[in-house]
Design an enzyme around this catalytic site. Structure first.
Site, mmCIF file in Angstrom:
data_model
loop_
_atom_site.group_PDB
_atom_site.id
_atom_site.type_symbol
_atom_site.label_atom_id
_atom_site.label_comp_id
_atom_site.label_asym_id
_atom_site.label_seq_id
_atom_site.Cartn_x
_atom_site.Cartn_y
_atom_site.Cartn_z
ATOM 1 N N ASP A 41 -1.824 30.399 12.941
ATOM 2 C CA ASP A 41 -3.320 30.592 13.327
ATOM 3 C C ASP A 41 -4.299 30.147 12.521
ATOM 4 O O ASP A 41 -5.253 30.389 12.111
ATOM 5 C CB ASP A 41 -3.159 31.993 12.026
ATOM 6 C CG ASP A 41 -2.837 31.746 10.441
ATOM 7 O OD1 ASP A 41 -2.409 30.219 9.994
ATOM 8 O OD2 ASP A 41 -2.246 32.376 9.770
ATOM 9 N N HIS A 247 -9.882 3.442 23.902
ATOM 10 C CA HIS A 247 -9.876 4.517 23.834
ATOM 11 C C HIS A 247 -8.898 5.272 21.730
ATOM 12 O O HIS A 247 -8.462 6.074 22.054
ATOM 13 C CB HIS A 247 -9.448 5.982 24.536
ATOM 14 C CG HIS A 247 -11.161 6.363 25.202
ATOM 15 N ND1 HIS A 247 -11.533 7.499 26.579
ATOM 16 C CD2 HIS A 247 -12.323 5.451 24.895
ATOM 17 C CE1 HIS A 247 -12.097 7.002 26.744
ATOM 18 N NE2 HIS A 247 -12.728 5.892 26.082
ATOM 19 N N ASP A 264 -16.028 2.177 17.417
ATOM 20 C CA ASP A 264 -16.698 2.935 18.104
ATOM 21 C C ASP A 264 -17.170 4.480 18.464
ATOM 22 O O ASP A 264 -16.707 5.518 17.765
ATOM 23 C CB ASP A 264 -16.477 2.899 20.067
ATOM 24 C CG ASP A 264 -17.222 3.639 21.107
ATOM 25 O OD1 ASP A 264 -18.055 4.789 20.558
ATOM 26 O OD2 ASP A 264 -16.611 3.098 22.160
ATOM 27 N N ASP A 275 -23.999 7.528 20.900
ATOM 28 C CA ASP A 275 -22.962 6.211 21.416
ATOM 29 C C ASP A 275 -23.060 5.192 21.015
ATOM 30 O O ASP A 275 -23.275 4.705 21.816
ATOM 31 C CB ASP A 275 -22.462 6.952 22.483
ATOM 32 C CG ASP A 275 -21.289 6.156 23.309
ATOM 33 O OD1 ASP A 275 -20.089 6.023 22.421
ATOM 34 O OD2 ASP A 275 -20.696 6.513 24.584
ATOM 35 N N HIS A 354 -14.020 -1.035 32.459
ATOM 36 C CA HIS A 354 -14.794 0.181 32.325
ATOM 37 C C HIS A 354 -16.157 -0.445 32.614
ATOM 38 O O HIS A 354 -16.810 -1.306 32.733
ATOM 39 C CB HIS A 354 -14.717 0.391 30.774
ATOM 40 C CG HIS A 354 -14.750 -0.984 29.989
ATOM 41 N ND1 HIS A 354 -16.713 -0.254 29.892
ATOM 42 C CD2 HIS A 354 -14.205 -1.175 29.230
ATOM 43 C CE1 HIS A 354 -16.734 -1.079 28.287
ATOM 44 N NE2 HIS A 354 -15.152 -1.560 27.961
ATOM 45 N N HIS A 358 -23.548 5.657 30.971
ATOM 46 C CA HIS A 358 -23.231 6.977 31.410
ATOM 47 C C HIS A 358 -24.090 7.899 31.185
ATOM 48 O O HIS A 358 -24.618 7.213 29.353
ATOM 49 C CB HIS A 358 -22.140 7.194 30.932
ATOM 50 C CG HIS A 358 -21.697 7.096 29.477
ATOM 51 N ND1 HIS A 358 -21.908 8.112 28.268
ATOM 52 C CD2 HIS A 358 -20.095 6.622 28.907
ATOM 53 C CE1 HIS A 358 -21.777 7.812 27.274
ATOM 54 N NE2 HIS A 358 -21.127 6.381 27.040
ATOM 55 N N HIS A 365 -20.978 11.615 27.338
ATOM 56 C CA HIS A 365 -20.280 11.487 28.282
ATOM 57 C C HIS A 365 -21.230 12.468 29.582
ATOM 58 O O HIS A 365 -20.651 14.089 30.091
ATOM 59 C CB HIS A 365 -18.871 11.617 29.554
ATOM 60 C CG HIS A 365 -18.105 10.271 28.363
ATOM 61 N ND1 HIS A 365 -16.852 10.299 28.003
ATOM 62 C CD2 HIS A 365 -18.635 9.462 27.856
ATOM 63 C CE1 HIS A 365 -16.502 9.836 28.301
ATOM 64 N NE2 HIS A 365 -17.918 8.098 27.604
ATOM 65 N N GLU A 389 -23.094 -0.287 27.242
ATOM 66 C CA GLU A 389 -21.402 -1.166 26.562
ATOM 67 C C GLU A 389 -20.966 -1.889 27.614
ATOM 68 O O GLU A 389 -20.047 -1.900 27.250
ATOM 69 C CB GLU A 389 -21.147 0.108 26.006
ATOM 70 C CG GLU A 389 -20.809 1.374 27.149
ATOM 71 C CD GLU A 389 -20.296 2.832 27.074
ATOM 72 O OE1 GLU A 389 -18.877 2.328 26.122
ATOM 73 O OE2 GLU A 389 -20.590 3.992 27.547
ATOM 74 N N TYR A 393 -12.186 -8.213 26.888
ATOM 75 C CA TYR A 393 -11.108 -7.295 25.377
ATOM 76 C C TYR A 393 -10.225 -8.452 26.220
ATOM 77 O O TYR A 393 -9.880 -8.717 27.183
ATOM 78 C CB TYR A 393 -10.552 -5.986 26.247
ATOM 79 C CG TYR A 393 -11.898 -5.320 26.508
ATOM 80 C CD1 TYR A 393 -11.824 -4.669 24.577
ATOM 81 C CD2 TYR A 393 -12.480 -4.646 27.545
ATOM 82 C CE1 TYR A 393 -13.068 -3.480 24.301
ATOM 83 C CE2 TYR A 393 -13.602 -4.102 27.351
ATOM 84 C CZ TYR A 393 -14.058 -3.595 26.006
ATOM 85 O OH TYR A 393 -15.321 -2.920 25.800
ATOM 86 N N ARG A 411 -17.037 -4.842 21.723
ATOM 87 C CA ARG A 411 -17.467 -4.525 22.548
ATOM 88 C C ARG A 411 -19.279 -4.163 21.454
ATOM 89 O O ARG A 411 -18.663 -3.991 20.353
ATOM 90 C CB ARG A 411 -16.637 -2.532 22.714
ATOM 91 C CG ARG A 411 -18.613 -1.790 24.169
ATOM 92 C CD ARG A 411 -17.664 -0.887 24.457
ATOM 93 N NE ARG A 411 -16.342 0.076 23.616
ATOM 94 C CZ ARG A 411 -15.561 0.406 23.387
ATOM 95 N NH1 ARG A 411 -14.638 -0.171 24.070
ATOM 96 N NH2 ARG A 411 -14.849 1.483 22.364
ATOM 97 N N GLU A 413 -22.228 -1.482 21.815
ATOM 98 C CA GLU A 413 -22.987 0.064 23.224
ATOM 99 C C GLU A 413 -24.431 0.830 22.259
ATOM 100 O O GLU A 413 -24.332 0.824 21.072
ATOM 101 C CB GLU A 413 -22.079 0.810 22.842
ATOM 102 C CG GLU A 413 -22.265 1.750 23.190
ATOM 103 C CD GLU A 413 -21.073 3.338 23.592
ATOM 104 O OE1 GLU A 413 -20.171 3.061 22.603
ATOM 105 O OE2 GLU A 413 -21.437 3.768 24.429
HETATM 106 N N1 GLY Z 1 -17.243 6.095 22.964
HETATM 107 C C1 GLY Z 1 -17.118 6.736 24.834
HETATM 108 C C2 GLY Z 1 -18.026 5.929 24.976
HETATM 109 O O1 GLY Z 1 -17.956 4.542 24.462
HETATM 110 O O2 GLY Z 1 -17.956 6.080 26.116
HETATM 111 MN MN MN Z 2 -20.578 5.034 25.684
HETATM 112 MN MN MN Z 3 -18.909 4.731 22.877
#
Ligand code: GLY
Ligand code: MN
Ligand code: MN
Length: 444
Positions: A41, A247, A264, A275, A354, A358, A365, A389, A393, A411, A413
Site C-alpha cells: 500500500d 545509466h 550525473d 542535468d 551517446h 537534449h 529529456h 555532455e 568511456y 563525462r 555535462e
Molecule cells: N542524466 C541523463 C542525461 O544526461 O541525459
Molecule cells: Mn543529459
Molecule cells: Mn545527465
C-alpha cells in the site's frame, strides 16, 4: 497543499491562452500524472504531470483541466480536483479543494473530480473539436469513448458525428515548452544553482573507502538545502569502471584510491530540473592517464557549448564534440588515421556511444521537436535550453583501447540557455577545469 503548488494564476492563464491560440477553437482536456503504486500500500512520491503543471500550477493528484477559447484573447478554464475531505486530510494533509482551485489557481470554474465524467459529455457536446492525446492513459480514453457514445446516442435523431474532431495538443504544447518563459528560466537558474552546490558537496564528500551512496547523500542534501524538493532524475554516482555504465544506478560500490567518480545528477526546483555531470578523482588528484582523457573531453565540451547559437542546427554541438573527441582519441593513441575519415566511419563509437545534447526543462529529456518533417535538424531558437555532455568511456574489458586507459570513464555535462547574445551556461559554477576540481576536492 503540496510543495509543488505554484500560485501564479496570471502566468498560467497566459500559458493556457498561448496554447489555445495555437490550437484554435475547441475543448482541451488534460489530466495530471497518475499516482503510481510502489509496493503493497506504498505509493511512489507524487509529482504533477509536467504539461498539467505548466498550464495550471496545481499540485495535487487526481486533477483534470478542461479549457477552451471564448473569444479573442480569452478562454475559460475548468479544474476538476479532489474535494476537501476532513477525514482523508487527517491522513494525507490538507487539500486545496474546489474553492481553492478557483481562489488560488485562477480556475474560472472548479468541480470535484468525482463529477468529471458526468460533466464531460456536456463539455464535449458543446465543441466540434477536441484536443486530447489518445493512448497515454487507457482508463481515461475508455471513459472518453463512453462519453462520445452517450452523446451520439442522445442525439441520434440528428445523426451527428459520433465524436468531435480529435487533435493531439501535445505538439503545440511541446513547441510552447521548448522556448522557456521568464518564470521557467528563473526556475532553471535555481535548479542549476542547487545542482552546482550539490556537485561541489559531492567532490568534498567522496573519498576512498566510502560508498558511492555516501557521496550521493552529500550531493542530494545540498540540493534540498537549496530549495529542491526532489531530483529531476535518479542520481548516477559511478566510481571506477561503473563510470562506463551510462545509466548506472546501483550507487553502492566502495570507492577506491585511483578511481574517478562520475556524478550525473540534477536538482528540480519549481518544476524544472538541471542535468549536470562532473567527473573527479576520489582521492583528489587525477592520474596522468585520467587527466589526459579528461582534457580531451573538456576541450570537446567547451567547443560544443560555443556551437549553441541561435540559428545553428540544434545538433551542431554533437558534430563539434565528435570531431574533438576523435582528434583526442588519435592523440591518446586509441585511434590511428585521418580525423575526418575516422569521423566519417564513426570510429569513435566504441568510446562515445551517446548523443551530446537534449532539450532540458520540466523533464530532464524535455519535450520539443528535434527534426523537421524531412528529418533535418531544426535550428536553435532563443529561449531553448539544452545539455552539452560529451564523454569518453573505456570499459574495463575494452580490448580496442590501450590497457592503461581501460576502466576510465569521463563525462562532462552542462546546461545551456540559448540566447540572442550567445550560449549562457547556467551551470558554470560547478568546478570543471582540472585545477578547479582538484582544488575543490582538496577543500574537504
Ligand atoms: N542524466 C541523463 C542525461 O544526461 O541525459
Ligand atoms: Mn543529459
Ligand atoms: Mn545527465
Amino acid at each position: 497543499m503540496s510543495r509543488d503548488a505554484s500560485f501564479a494564476p496570471d502566468l498560467h492563464r497566459r500559458r493556457r491562452q498561448r496554447l489555445l491560440d495555437a490550437l484554435g477553437d475547441g475543448l482541451l482536456l488534460l489530466s495530471t500524472a497518475p499516482e503510481q503504486r510502489r509496493n503493497g500500500d506504498v505509493l511512489h512520491e507524487f509529482r504533477p504531470g509536467s504539461d498539467f503543471h505548466f498550464l495550471t500550477g496545481f499540485p495535487e493528484p487526481e486533477a483534470v483541466l478542461a479549457a477552451w477559447r471564448t473569444g479573442r484573447g480569452r478562454h475559460r478554464a475548468v479544474l476538476f480536483v479532489r474535494p476537501r475531505d476532513p477525514a482523508r486530510e487527517i491522513w494525507d494533509g490538507p487539500r486545496h479543494g474546489v474553492a481553492g482551485a478557483r481562489a488560488r489557481f485562477g480556475a474560472d470554474e472548479a468541480h470535484p473530480i468525482g463529477e468529471l465524467w458526468h460533466r464531460v459529455p456536456d463539455l464535449v457536446a458543446a465543441h466540434d473539436r477536441m484536443f486530447h492525446r489518445l493512448g497515454a492513459d487507457a482508463a481515461f480514453d475508455r471513459r472518453l469513448l463512453d462519453a462520445f457514445a452517450a452523446i451520439a446516442q442522445k442525439r441520434r435523431r440528428r445523426q451527428p458525428a459520433a465524436h468531435p474532431t480529435l487533435q493531439d495538443p501535445i505538439p503545440a504544447l511541446a513547441a510552447l515548452r521548448l522556448r522557456k518563459d521568464a518564470a521557467e528560466i528563473a526556475a532553471l537558474r535555481q535548479a542549476a544553482a542547487a545542482t552546482v552546490a550539490g556537485h561541489v558537496a559531492a567532490m568534498r564528500a567522496a573519498r576512498p573507502g566510502r560508498r558511492e551512496y555516501e557521496a550521493q547523500a552529500a550531493l542530494e542534501a545540498e540540493f534540498r538545502r537549496h530549495g529542491s524538493p526532489r531530483n529531476g532524475y535518479p542520481s548516477i554516482v559511478a566510481s571506477g569502471p561503473n563510470a562506463c555504465v551510462l545509466h548506472y544506478h546501483e550507487n553502492d560500490r566502495r570507492m577506491r584510491a585511483g578511481d574517478l567518480l562520475l556524478v550525473d545528477a540534477g536538482a528540480e526546483v519549481g518544476g524544472c530540473t538541471a542535468d549536470v555531470t562532473r567527473t573527479f578523482p576520489v582521492a583528489g588528484r587525477f592520474t596522468p592517464e585520467q587527466a589526459a582523457v579528461y582534457a580531451v573531453v573538456l576541450r570537446a565540451q567547451l567547443a560544443g557549448i560555443r556551437a549553441c547559437r541561435v540559428g545553428a542546427p540544434w545538433n551542431r554541438a554533437h558534430h563539434v564534440c565528435v570531431r574533438e573527441l576523435t582528434r583526442g582519441l588519435v592523440a591518446l593513441g586509441v585511434l590511428r588515421g585521418d580525423v575526418g575519415r575516422l569521423v566519417a566511419k564513426h570510429a569513435y563509437r566504441p568510446f562515445y556511444m551517446h548523443g551530446t545534447s537534449h532539450w532540458l526543462g520540466r523533464d530532464v529529456h524535455d519535450v520539443g521537436a528535434y527534426d523537421d518533417d524531412r528529418d533535418a535538424p531544426l535550428p536553435l531558437v532563443a529561449g531553448a535550453a539544452l545539455t552539452v555532455e560529451p564523454g569518453l568511456y573505456f570499459g574495463p574489458r575494452e580490448t580496442r583501447a590501450p590497457a592503461r586507459l581501460r576502466g576510465i570513464g569521463v563525462r562532462i555535462e552542462d546546461d545551456v540557455l540559448v540566447t540572442r547574445r550567445g550560449p549562457v551556461v547556467l551551470t558554470a559554477g560547478a568546478p570543471k577545469s582540472i585545477d578547479a576540481i582538484e582544488r575543490t576536492c582538496a577543500g574537504r
